[in-house]
Design a protein around this motif. Structure first.
Motif, PDB file in Angstrom:
ATOM      1  N   PHE A  63     -18.833 -17.925   6.132  1.00 15.47           N
ATOM      2  CA  PHE A  63     -19.311 -16.784   5.262  1.00 15.47           C
ATOM      3  C   PHE A  63     -19.244 -15.623   5.851  1.00 15.47           C
ATOM      4  N   ASN A  64     -18.058 -15.335   6.651  1.00 12.86           N
ATOM      5  CA  ASN A  64     -17.764 -14.352   7.184  1.00 12.86           C
ATOM      6  C   ASN A  64     -16.618 -13.790   6.121  1.00 12.86           C
ATOM      7  N   PRO A  65     -16.622 -12.276   5.653  1.00 14.27           N
ATOM      8  CA  PRO A  65     -16.085 -12.018   4.486  1.00 14.27           C
ATOM      9  C   PRO A  65     -14.648 -11.382   4.965  1.00 14.27           C
ATOM     10  N   ARG A  66     -13.657 -11.452   4.098  1.00 14.78           N
ATOM     11  CA  ARG A  66     -12.235 -10.834   4.278  1.00 14.78           C
ATOM     12  C   ARG A  66     -11.795 -10.324   2.953  1.00 14.78           C
ATOM     13  N   LEU A  67     -11.631  -9.107   2.952  1.00 10.18           N
ATOM     14  CA  LEU A  67     -11.045  -8.546   1.730  1.00 10.18           C
ATOM     15  C   LEU A  67      -9.448  -8.948   1.554  1.00 10.18           C
ATOM     16  N   SER A  68      -9.332  -9.207   0.103  1.00 10.71           N
ATOM     17  CA  SER A  68      -7.963  -9.855  -0.128  1.00 10.71           C
ATOM     18  C   SER A  68      -7.372  -8.908  -1.387  1.00 10.71           C
ATOM     19  N   ASP A  69      -6.192  -9.175  -1.913  1.00 10.51           N
ATOM     20  CA  ASP A  69      -5.674  -8.747  -3.042  1.00 10.51           C
ATOM     21  C   ASP A  69      -5.528  -7.016  -2.969  1.00 10.51           C
ATOM     22  N   PHE A  70      -4.266  -7.126  -1.957  1.00  9.64           N
ATOM     23  CA  PHE A  70      -4.033  -5.148  -1.881  1.00  9.64           C
ATOM     24  C   PHE A  70      -2.910  -4.752  -2.790  1.00  9.64           C
ATOM     25  N   GLY A  71      -2.670  -5.472  -3.945  1.00 13.78           N
ATOM     26  CA  GLY A  71      -1.538  -4.898  -4.687  1.00 13.78           C
ATOM     27  C   GLY A  71      -1.700  -3.750  -5.351  1.00 13.78           C
ATOM     28  N   LEU A  72      -3.115  -3.228  -5.469  1.00 13.30           N
ATOM     29  CA  LEU A  72      -3.180  -1.961  -5.885  1.00 13.30           C
ATOM     30  C   LEU A  72      -3.506  -0.765  -4.902  1.00 13.30           C
ATOM     31  N   ALA A  73      -3.716  -1.168  -3.572  1.00 10.11           N
ATOM     32  CA  ALA A  73      -3.949  -0.344  -2.679  1.00 10.11           C
ATOM     33  C   ALA A  73      -2.806   1.132  -2.895  1.00 10.11           C
ATOM     34  N   LYS A  74      -3.868   2.229  -2.458  1.00  8.20           N
ATOM     35  CA  LYS A  74      -2.947   3.408  -2.314  1.00  8.20           C
ATOM     36  C   LYS A  74      -3.037   3.957  -1.159  1.00  8.20           C
ATOM     37  N   LEU A  75      -2.176   4.930  -0.634  1.00  9.03           N
ATOM     38  CA  LEU A  75      -2.254   5.719   0.679  1.00  9.03           C
ATOM     39  C   LEU A  75      -3.049   6.857   0.278  1.00  9.03           C
ATOM     40  N   GLY A  76      -3.979   7.033   0.938  1.00 10.84           N
ATOM     41  CA  GLY A  76      -5.143   8.326   0.689  1.00 10.84           C
ATOM     42  C   GLY A  76      -4.505   9.725   1.019  1.00 10.84           C
ATOM     43  N   PRO A  77      -5.350  10.639   0.538  1.00 10.98           N
ATOM     44  CA  PRO A  77      -4.778  12.086   0.817  1.00 10.98           C
ATOM     45  C   PRO A  77      -4.416  12.368   2.336  1.00 10.98           C
ATOM     46  N   VAL A  78      -3.601  13.110   2.624  1.00 14.43           N
ATOM     47  CA  VAL A  78      -3.340  13.579   4.050  1.00 14.43           C
ATOM     48  C   VAL A  78      -3.289  15.192   4.092  1.00 14.43           C
ATOM     49  N   GLY A  79      -3.328  15.762   5.246  1.00 18.54           N
ATOM     50  CA  GLY A  79      -3.581  17.270   5.381  1.00 18.54           C
ATOM     51  C   GLY A  79      -4.372  17.802   4.543  1.00 18.54           C
ATOM     52  N   GLU A  80      -4.200  18.828   3.606  1.00 21.46           N
ATOM     53  CA  GLU A  80      -4.999  19.615   3.058  1.00 21.46           C
ATOM     54  C   GLU A  80      -5.220  19.001   1.502  1.00 21.46           C
ATOM     55  N   ASN A  81      -4.744  17.951   1.426  1.00 24.14           N
ATOM     56  CA  ASN A  81      -4.796  17.350   0.042  1.00 24.14           C
ATOM     57  C   ASN A  81      -6.381  16.672   0.054  1.00 24.14           C
ATOM     58  N   THR A  82      -7.064  17.010  -1.142  1.00 22.29           N
ATOM     59  CA  THR A  82      -8.350  16.310  -1.319  1.00 22.29           C
ATOM     60  C   THR A  82      -8.355  15.042  -1.999  1.00 22.29           C
ATOM     61  N   HIS A  83      -7.362  14.704  -2.754  1.00 26.26           N
ATOM     62  CA  HIS A  83      -7.156  13.243  -3.475  1.00 26.26           C
ATOM     63  C   HIS A  83      -5.634  12.924  -3.786  1.00 26.26           C
ATOM     64  N   VAL A  84      -5.427  11.735  -4.123  1.00 27.44           N
ATOM     65  CA  VAL A  84      -4.377  11.508  -4.764  1.00 27.44           C
ATOM     66  C   VAL A  84      -4.548  11.232  -6.176  1.00 27.44           C
ATOM     67  N   SER A  85      -3.631  11.358  -7.139  1.00 26.22           N
ATOM     68  CA  SER A  85      -3.491  11.173  -8.602  1.00 26.22           C
ATOM     69  C   SER A  85      -2.706  10.105  -8.934  1.00 26.22           C
ATOM     70  N   THR A  86      -3.389   9.382  -9.693  1.00 22.55           N
ATOM     71  CA  THR A  86      -2.692   7.926  -9.966  1.00 22.55           C
ATOM     72  C   THR A  86      -3.152   7.398 -11.255  1.00 22.55           C
ATOM     73  N   ARG A  87      -2.267   6.646 -11.992  1.00 21.72           N
ATOM     74  CA  ARG A  87      -2.679   5.930 -13.125  1.00 21.72           C
ATOM     75  C   ARG A  87      -3.881   5.246 -12.954  1.00 21.72           C
ATOM     76  N   VAL A  88      -5.116   5.022 -13.610  1.00 19.76           N
ATOM     77  CA  VAL A  88      -6.301   4.405 -13.515  1.00 19.76           C
ATOM     78  C   VAL A  88      -6.102   2.900 -13.311  1.00 19.76           C
ATOM     79  N   MET A  89      -6.126   2.193 -12.461  1.00 18.14           N
ATOM     80  CA  MET A  89      -6.133   0.728 -12.133  1.00 18.14           C
ATOM     81  C   MET A  89      -7.476   0.356 -11.614  1.00 18.14           C
ATOM     82  N   GLY A  90      -7.672  -1.119 -11.823  1.00 21.95           N
ATOM     83  CA  GLY A  90      -8.689  -1.990 -11.306  1.00 21.95           C
ATOM     84  C   GLY A  90      -9.305  -2.507 -12.259  1.00 21.95           C
TER      85      GLY A  90
END
Length: 375
Positions: A218-245
């Motif tokens: 019963f140790n958990p593992r996250l799966s299904d990374f097809g919707l993963a996005k790279l997060g904001p870098v530098g001075e950016n506060t967010h990434v904008s994307t089509r709403v999925m999930g």
């Protein structure tokens, strides 16, 4: 639980040191961050880009093994419906046996219609080939033969958290409190790795009970990374994307504006953690109308400590430390804050759950009682 993670510490530190170097090296050959810009491309250029990137996967840039379609057909008895163990928006998952490796595997055959399946395939291979952690599922390999897109993972004996929490069959024993806290902590550690170790950070974007797989212990593992996005870098506060999930798990600011941050994952974690505590689905149309939305039902109860016991899963039959229930609900409530900036970082959540899953609450209570007796 803690010793399970501590034994992985030295190996994990070594991996963390090489992770940034690996990603930088990969960027020079195939540019992992370029998939973050897919949304700015036209449909035609998206298709061309994805086709080119998939073609590159087999040229030594990816550590995952390449399988032929024939091998995977043999492993799943020609994708026999009786071997089907899961079905999602992007394809079907079959249990299989790889003769060449003498191991059981989960084989995901992606839907061949449209480039979205190709995009999910590309993102998943990239993420799982570069990022490794005890709480992320292992990618064994893939097949990109002709128009076939197939992913091969390690087989997880106990299926998904959903199977043991929300879809319980009569012969399935309900999860006890300690196992629930152990699963929550491990899943949070997986998110922590994506948010705070991966560079650039990765936003999971599809955190839900069906995507948390459980091994024999019963140790958990996250799966299904097809919707993963790279997060904001530098001075950016967010990434904008089509709403999925999945409806019910998306953070309110992401659902309304498409602005995605790691705090969006923290909200989704709060939803799943509340499901873990209550045994209720986030959206359950079989319940009375006022109880169909888990968050709406829970909000007034969060404000009255005397009603906290009403939020514990009846299948626990009262077998949980009262103080731990209070603290678990406090963590869930913090993650579910409407304003993203007021939610905790996932590392703070891990710290709180580490305390709970190790049973330190009871130890501390006993110590407090002993101290009182000594006075």
């Amino acid at each position: 639980m803690m010793s399970c993670f501590s034994c992985c510490d030295s190996e994990e530190k070594l991996h963390q040191r090489s992770l940034k170097k690996s990603i930088q090296e990969y960027k020079r050959t195939t540019s992992i961050s370029s998939f973050a810009n897919l949304s700015s491309k036209t449909d035609g250029s998206k298709r061309r880009y994805i086709a080119e990137e998939i073609a590159k996967l087999g040229k030594g840039n990816i550590s995952a093994e390449i399988f032929t379609y024939k091998e995977l057909s043999a492993a799943t008895q020609n994708f026999n419906p009786e071997s089907l163990i899961g079905e999602g928006g992007f394809g079907r998952v079959y249990k299989g046996y790889l003769e060449s490796k003498k191991i059981e595997v989960a084989v995901k055959q992606l839907d061949r219609n449209g480039f979205q399946g190709n995009k999910e395939f590309l993102v998943e291979v990239l993420v799982l080939s570069l990022l490794h952690h005890p709480n992320l599922v292992n990618l064994v390999g893939y097949c990109a033969e002709g128009n076939q897109r197939v992913l091969v993972y390690e087989y997880m004996l106990n299926g998904s958290l959903e199977d043991h929490l929300l879809n319980i069959s009569p012969e399935t024993k309900p999860l006890d409190w300690n196992t629930r806290m152990k699963i929550a902590e491990g899943a949070a550690r997986g998110l922590e790795y994506l948010h705070e170790t991966a560079n650039p950070p990765v936003i999971y974007r599809d955190f839900k009970a069906s995507n948390i797989l459980l091994d024999a212990n019963f140790n958990p593992r996250l799966s299904d990374f097809g919707l993963a996005k790279l997060g904001p870098v530098g001075e950016n506060t967010h990434v904008s994307t089509r709403v999925m999930g999945t409806y019910g798990y998306c953070a309110p600011e992401y659902a309304s504006t498409g602005q995605l941050t790691t705090k969006s994952d923290v909200y989704s974690f709060g939803v799943v953690f509340l499901e873990i505590i209550t045994g209720r689905r986030v959206i359950d149309n079989s319940r009375p109308s006022e109880e169909q939305n888990l968050i709406t039902w829970a909000e007034p109860l969060f404000k009255d400590k005397k009603k906290f016991h009403l939020m514990a899963d009846p299948l626990l039959e009262g077998n949980y430390p009262e103080k731990e229930l209070y603290q678990a609900l406090a963590v869930a409530a913090m993650c579910l804050q409407e304003e993203a900036t007021t939610r905790p970082f996932i590392s703070d959540v891990v710290t709180a759950l580490e305390y709970l899953s190790a049973g330190k609450t009871e130890d501390k209570q006993q110590q407090d009682d002993d101290d009182y007796d000594d006075e």
